[in-house]
Scaffold this motif. Structure first.
Motif, PDB file in Angstrom:
ATOM      1  N   ALA A  27       0.834  -1.204   0.000  1.00  0.00           N
ATOM      2  CA  ALA A  27       0.000   0.000   0.000  1.00  0.00           C
ATOM      3  C   ALA A  27       0.869   1.254   0.000  1.00  0.00           C
ATOM      4  O   ALA A  27       0.552   2.230  -0.689  1.00  0.00           O
ATOM      5  N   GLY A  28       1.947   1.243   0.757  1.00  0.00           N
ATOM      6  CA  GLY A  28       2.854   2.385   0.777  1.00  0.00           C
ATOM      7  C   GLY A  28       3.493   2.629  -0.576  1.00  0.00           C
ATOM      8  O   GLY A  28       3.628   3.782  -1.015  1.00  0.00           O
ATOM      9  N   ASP A  80       0.707   3.943  -2.872  1.00  0.00           N
ATOM     10  CA  ASP A  80       0.384   5.320  -2.492  1.00  0.00           C
ATOM     11  C   ASP A  80       1.464   6.301  -2.945  1.00  0.00           C
ATOM     12  O   ASP A  80       1.159   7.381  -3.445  1.00  0.00           O
ATOM     13  N   TYR A 126      -6.455  -1.868   0.711  1.00  0.00           N
ATOM     14  CA  TYR A 126      -7.299  -0.684   0.884  1.00  0.00           C
ATOM     15  C   TYR A 126      -7.196  -0.033   2.271  1.00  0.00           C
ATOM     16  O   TYR A 126      -7.067   1.183   2.355  1.00  0.00           O
ATOM     17  N   LEU A 164      -4.143   2.364   2.500  1.00  0.00           N
ATOM     18  CA  LEU A 164      -3.953   3.464   1.557  1.00  0.00           C
ATOM     19  C   LEU A 164      -4.346   4.788   2.200  1.00  0.00           C
ATOM     20  O   LEU A 164      -5.258   4.842   3.025  1.00  0.00           O
ATOM     21  N   ILE A 165      -3.678   5.848   1.816  1.00  0.00           N
ATOM     22  CA  ILE A 165      -4.013   7.179   2.303  1.00  0.00           C
ATOM     23  C   ILE A 165      -4.344   8.088   1.112  1.00  0.00           C
ATOM     24  O   ILE A 165      -5.454   8.577   0.981  1.00  0.00           O
ATOM     25  N   VAL A 166      -3.381   8.284   0.235  1.00  0.00           N
ATOM     26  CA  VAL A 166      -3.520   9.220  -0.875  1.00  0.00           C
ATOM     27  C   VAL A 166      -4.496   8.699  -1.932  1.00  0.00           C
ATOM     28  O   VAL A 166      -5.331   9.445  -2.440  1.00  0.00           O
ATOM     29  N   LYS A 167      -4.422   7.433  -2.244  1.00  0.00           N
ATOM     30  CA  LYS A 167      -5.216   6.868  -3.334  1.00  0.00           C
ATOM     31  C   LYS A 167      -6.445   6.105  -2.837  1.00  0.00           C
ATOM     32  O   LYS A 167      -7.042   5.342  -3.570  1.00  0.00           O
ATOM     33  N   GLN A 168      -6.831   6.350  -1.599  1.00  0.00           N
ATOM     34  CA  GLN A 168      -7.940   5.603  -1.019  1.00  0.00           C
ATOM     35  C   GLN A 168      -9.279   5.920  -1.694  1.00  0.00           C
ATOM     36  O   GLN A 168     -10.095   5.019  -1.897  1.00  0.00           O
TER      37      GLN A 168
END
Length: 130
Positions: A13-14, A17, A101, A104-108
């Motif tokens: 995820a990192g 993202d 999911y 994720l932060i930016v692309k959530q």
């Protein structure tokens, strides 16, 4: 598809993202092989992670069990390095995003659109079968 551990999910995820790219859009495409060359509305769902170091792409492919590698070369720029790309389309994107999911932060937001789209498709399919 491979079920990832919690640590692997967070790491992937990192990477997605920070370096990745998600595409979820409708696009008009012409079918040149059909008589009259009709134009169709097509839903494009893709995920891509570009990286100069191919070891990261190998890791992503082995960890997720999804996607393929593409190489982009820059012949007009001798100082540019060859770029490795991890690419996924349609259901493969859904399977990976389902696992990463929560991390994720930016692309959530865009990931949520893709997951909701496939959840709705699968729900409709189950209803039509019953």
């Amino acid at each position: 598809m491979r079920i990832m551990s919690l640590e692997e999910r967070a790491y992937v995820a990192g990477i997605v993202d920070g370096e990745g790219w998600l595409e979820y859009r409708r696009k008009k495409m012409r079918r040149n092989t059909r008589p009259g060359k009709p134009i169709h509305n097509v839903l494009v769902i893709r995920m891509e992670v570009p990286q100069v170091d191919g070891r990261l792409i190998d890791y992503l492919m082995a960890t997720t069990g999804e996607g393929n590698r593409d190489l982009k070369k820059f012949p007009n720029h001798p100082t540019f390095k060859t770029q490795h790309r991890w690419r996924l389309c349609h259901h493969a994107v859904y399977r990976v995003l389902n696992q990463i999911y929560p991390y994720l932060i930016v692309k959530q937001e865009k990931a949520k659109l893709i997951i909701d789209h496939y959840d709705e498709q699968f729900r409709k399919r189950r209803q039509s079968l019953s």
